[in-house]
Scaffold this motif. Sequence first.
Motif, PDB file in Angstrom:
ATOM      1  N   PRO A 137       0.815  -1.223   0.000  1.00 40.94           N
ATOM      2  CA  PRO A 137       0.000   0.000   0.000  1.00 40.94           C
ATOM      3  C   PRO A 137       0.851   1.278   0.000  1.00 40.94           C
ATOM      4  CG  PRO A 137       0.121  -0.869   2.211  1.00 40.94           C
ATOM      5  CD  PRO A 137       0.849  -1.858   1.342  1.00 40.94           C
ATOM      6  N   GLN A 138       1.638   1.446  -1.044  1.00 41.03           N
ATOM      7  CA  GLN A 138       2.569   2.568  -1.123  1.00 41.03           C
ATOM      8  C   GLN A 138       1.884   3.770  -1.769  1.00 41.03           C
ATOM      9  OE1 GLN A 138       6.112   1.808  -3.380  1.00 41.03           O
ATOM     10  NE2 GLN A 138       7.155   3.640  -2.642  1.00 41.03           N
ATOM     11  N   VAL A 154       5.141   6.772   0.997  1.00 41.93           N
ATOM     12  CA  VAL A 154       4.866   6.359   2.369  1.00 41.93           C
ATOM     13  C   VAL A 154       3.960   5.134   2.326  1.00 41.93           C
ATOM     14  CG1 VAL A 154       2.801   7.809   2.624  1.00 41.93           C
ATOM     15  CG2 VAL A 154       4.141   7.202   4.649  1.00 41.93           C
ATOM     16  N   TRP A 155       4.133   4.238   3.306  1.00 42.73           N
ATOM     17  CA  TRP A 155       3.236   3.092   3.417  1.00 42.73           C
ATOM     18  C   TRP A 155       1.968   3.554   4.119  1.00 42.73           C
ATOM     19  CZ3 TRP A 155       4.947  -0.520   0.410  1.00 42.73           C
ATOM     20  CH2 TRP A 155       6.311  -0.741   0.273  1.00 42.73           C
ATOM     21  N   ALA A 156       0.857   3.507   3.422  1.00 43.65           N
ATOM     22  CA  ALA A 156      -0.394   3.930   4.050  1.00 43.65           C
ATOM     23  C   ALA A 156      -0.811   2.974   5.151  1.00 43.65           C
ATOM     24  CB  ALA A 156      -1.497   4.031   2.997  1.00 43.65           C
ATOM     25  N   TYR A 157      -0.480   1.702   4.968  1.00 41.04           N
ATOM     26  CA  TYR A 157      -0.759   0.661   5.956  1.00 41.04           C
ATOM     27  C   TYR A 157       0.435  -0.286   5.969  1.00 41.04           C
ATOM     28  CZ  TYR A 157      -5.265   2.809   5.413  1.00 41.04           C
ATOM     29  OH  TYR A 157      -6.261   3.764   5.359  1.00 41.04           O
ATOM     30  N   ALA A 158       0.368  -1.342   6.737  1.00 43.22           N
ATOM     31  CA  ALA A 158       1.474  -2.294   6.784  1.00 43.22           C
ATOM     32  C   ALA A 158       1.695  -2.924   5.414  1.00 43.22           C
ATOM     33  CB  ALA A 158       1.190  -3.374   7.829  1.00 43.22           C
ATOM     34  N   LYS A 159       2.943  -3.333   5.134  1.00 37.66           N
ATOM     35  CA  LYS A 159       3.294  -3.815   3.801  1.00 37.66           C
ATOM     36  C   LYS A 159       2.474  -5.022   3.378  1.00 37.66           C
ATOM     37  CE  LYS A 159       7.434  -3.974   2.198  1.00 37.66           C
ATOM     38  NZ  LYS A 159       8.878  -4.233   1.989  1.00 37.66           N
ATOM     39  N   GLY A 160       2.050  -5.825   4.335  1.00 36.31           N
ATOM     40  CA  GLY A 160       1.278  -7.019   3.999  1.00 36.31           C
ATOM     41  C   GLY A 160      -0.138  -6.742   3.562  1.00 36.31           C
ATOM     42  N   VAL A 161      -0.594  -5.512   3.694  1.00 34.05           N
ATOM     43  CA  VAL A 161      -1.961  -5.156   3.296  1.00 34.05           C
ATOM     44  C   VAL A 161      -1.937  -4.799   1.817  1.00 34.05           C
ATOM     45  CG1 VAL A 161      -3.917  -3.617   3.707  1.00 34.05           C
ATOM     46  CG2 VAL A 161      -2.471  -4.330   5.615  1.00 34.05           C
ATOM     47  N   THR A 162      -2.363  -5.733   0.973  1.00 39.75           N
ATOM     48  CA  THR A 162      -2.308  -5.525  -0.472  1.00 39.75           C
ATOM     49  C   THR A 162      -3.709  -5.434  -1.079  1.00 39.75           C
ATOM     50  OG1 THR A 162      -2.139  -7.919  -0.852  1.00 39.75           O
ATOM     51  CG2 THR A 162      -0.076  -6.676  -0.655  1.00 39.75           C
ATOM     52  N   SER A 163      -4.642  -4.891  -0.330  1.00 40.16           N
ATOM     53  CA  SER A 163      -6.041  -4.825  -0.769  1.00 40.16           C
ATOM     54  C   SER A 163      -6.371  -3.537  -1.510  1.00 40.16           C
ATOM     55  CB  SER A 163      -6.966  -4.966   0.441  1.00 40.16           C
ATOM     56  OG  SER A 163      -6.644  -4.021   1.441  1.00 40.16           O
ATOM     57  N   THR A 182      -6.404   8.529   3.488  1.00 38.23           N
ATOM     58  CA  THR A 182      -6.361   7.212   2.863  1.00 38.23           C
ATOM     59  C   THR A 182      -7.356   6.264   3.536  1.00 38.23           C
ATOM     60  OG1 THR A 182      -4.594   6.371   4.310  1.00 38.23           O
ATOM     61  CG2 THR A 182      -3.926   7.471   2.274  1.00 38.23           C
ATOM     62  N   SER A 183      -7.829   5.301   2.746  1.00 39.39           N
ATOM     63  CA  SER A 183      -8.692   4.247   3.274  1.00 39.39           C
ATOM     64  C   SER A 183      -8.412   2.969   2.496  1.00 39.39           C
ATOM     65  CB  SER A 183     -10.170   4.638   3.152  1.00 39.39           C
ATOM     66  OG  SER A 183     -10.524   4.876   1.800  1.00 39.39           O
ATOM     67  N   PRO A 184      -8.577   1.797   3.114  1.00 41.94           N
ATOM     68  CA  PRO A 184      -8.200   0.539   2.463  1.00 41.94           C
ATOM     69  C   PRO A 184      -9.332  -0.057   1.638  1.00 41.94           C
ATOM     70  CG  PRO A 184      -8.765   0.128   4.738  1.00 41.94           C
ATOM     71  CD  PRO A 184      -8.925   1.617   4.534  1.00 41.94           C
ATOM     72  N   GLY A 185      -8.940  -0.899   0.671  1.00 46.56           N
ATOM     73  CA  GLY A 185      -9.899  -1.615  -0.133  1.00 46.56           C
ATOM     74  C   GLY A 185     -10.391  -2.870   0.561  1.00 46.56           C
ATOM     75  N   PRO A 186     -11.230  -3.669  -0.130  1.00 42.87           N
ATOM     76  CA  PRO A 186     -11.797  -4.880   0.468  1.00 42.87           C
ATOM     77  C   PRO A 186     -10.730  -5.865   0.912  1.00 42.87           C
ATOM     78  CG  PRO A 186     -12.958  -4.302  -1.553  1.00 42.87           C
ATOM     79  CD  PRO A 186     -11.745  -3.422  -1.486  1.00 42.87           C
ATOM     80  N   GLY A 187     -10.933  -6.425   2.097  1.00 43.87           N
ATOM     81  CA  GLY A 187      -9.977  -7.364   2.665  1.00 43.87           C
ATOM     82  C   GLY A 187      -9.258  -6.814   3.873  1.00 43.87           C
ATOM     83  N   ALA A 188      -9.323  -5.514   4.088  1.00 42.21           N
ATOM     84  CA  ALA A 188      -8.701  -4.886   5.255  1.00 42.21           C
ATOM     85  C   ALA A 188      -9.769  -4.199   6.094  1.00 42.21           C
ATOM     86  CB  ALA A 188      -7.637  -3.884   4.814  1.00 42.21           C
ATOM     87  N   GLY A 189      -9.409  -3.832   7.310  1.00 43.09           N
ATOM     88  CA  GLY A 189     -10.347  -3.156   8.191  1.00 43.09           C
ATOM     89  C   GLY A 189     -10.632  -1.736   7.746  1.00 43.09           C
ATOM     90  N   PRO A 190     -11.684  -1.106   8.275  1.00 45.25           N
ATOM     91  CA  PRO A 190     -12.132   0.227   7.828  1.00 45.25           C
ATOM     92  C   PRO A 190     -11.323   1.359   8.447  1.00 45.25           C
ATOM     93  CG  PRO A 190     -13.589  -0.556   9.544  1.00 45.25           C
ATOM     94  CD  PRO A 190     -12.599  -1.671   9.307  1.00 45.25           C
ATOM     95  N   HIS A 191     -10.019   1.318   8.254  1.00 45.47           N
ATOM     96  CA  HIS A 191      -9.077   2.181   8.953  1.00 45.47           C
ATOM     97  C   HIS A 191      -8.751   3.404   8.090  1.00 45.47           C
ATOM     98  CE1 HIS A 191      -4.863   2.391  11.089  1.00 45.47           C
ATOM     99  NE2 HIS A 191      -5.633   3.407  11.381  1.00 45.47           N
TER     100      HIS A 191
END
Length: 463
Positions: A137-138, A154-163, A182-191
Amino acid sequence: MMRFLWGLAVAIALVLPCATRAATAPTKPEHARASTVVSWSAAFDGTETLMAFEKEFVRGGNLATGDVNGDGAADIIVGAGPGRLPEVRMFKQDGSSIGSFRAYPAWFMGGVRVAVADLDGDGKGEIVTAPGAGIEPQVNVFRADGSQYVKGGVWAYAKGVTSGVHLAVGDTDGDGKPNIVTSPGPGAGPHVRVWNHELKPVRDFFAYDANMTDGVTVAVIRTPTGSKMVTGVESWASPLVRRFSADGQLEKEFYAYDAASRSGVSVFAWDMDADGMDEVVTAPNGGTGADVRVYDLYGTEYRRALVMDADYRGGVSVAALGNRLLTMPVFPVVAGPTDTEKSILVNLLQQRLYAFEHGRIARTFLVSTGTSRFPTPVMSVAVREKVPVKTYRWSYGPGNPNNYDLPGVKWNLRINGPYYIHYAYWHNNFGNRMSHGCINVGLADSEWIYNWAQVGVKVDVVS
């Protein structure tokens, strides 16, 4: 509190397979449209403005606007949709090209999200990019010449979050400088996370229940009491739109579409009436018509319009250009069935299996189906039985070269009569017709689909 939210969001993100594996859904005729940008008036009279990519590319792109070359006029920025090199293209309002650059490695074809903000105050907007699903999530920031504003982003979330990551920009804290949200796509929490103009995190919050993993879209709107953050549920869950204060406090919520809808909702900002304050624009994310709606900040609907032809069932990207609204098609997040939680599609022509979860592609891989002599039938069935280990044996007569005896076959899903989806240890030629009618799968993929699919999951085999 921020540290706690970060850890919880990462933990949620790593639970689901779609958070760690990129997959591409099949392009159906109802999703395939040329990358045409259309400009709409407040009355929704539309005018074609430009073709962002070649006509043959039918997965669209993501829009943003802003003055990136410092000439005093807003420009049109387009990030490529999924299935294409991760390119960002820049255009003047007359459709002439300003330039382009690649935002991520050439192998990544999950799509590029874009936003524009003048982060350094020099009168030229920087282009903020975020990836779709399938890569770390760069978030990167570029100048119009393609050079990076902050090397490495910058990494918006941890590197393992590829959603995938969604973007919005605006002065959320009233200090006169733009923030990136920023907000994550499906598969990650609503952070949801907020970053300052130097790409330093300044606050975060959960936009929905912490266990919700269906993705979050985000926008920043200007209101009489300052800028607010608006979020939408990206897919599957009810299309609930929420408005938050600068410090992440919930102020208002409403359903942009029928609460039973499973197409999700994207949110955007648009000053429709040119009063200096923004309205909230919503668009569904696939599986239904391109029904764009305009709401005030309290959830009262102002306008609605179909911005694509009536047969279109893909997504829509939106950006404001003064008191006009720009739209273009983009390949949908919801590309599969929305009437069931899980389903399997096997395409005989492509020799490929697609696993859909919550209307989204969860995993896709090559298979080997029946030959012309021993075909796999076209059928609409369901998983009837799960057998962890099975022997496949058949005789066509003494000495017949088509006889087979295959003991110890793992991961068997019976879908109809003698037809199974199963591991095939005797070959590695997936993508070619090889079987006597069953659907052969590689080891890792067969184990995954076996564990993922419950008895009763719908299976469609199409030609």
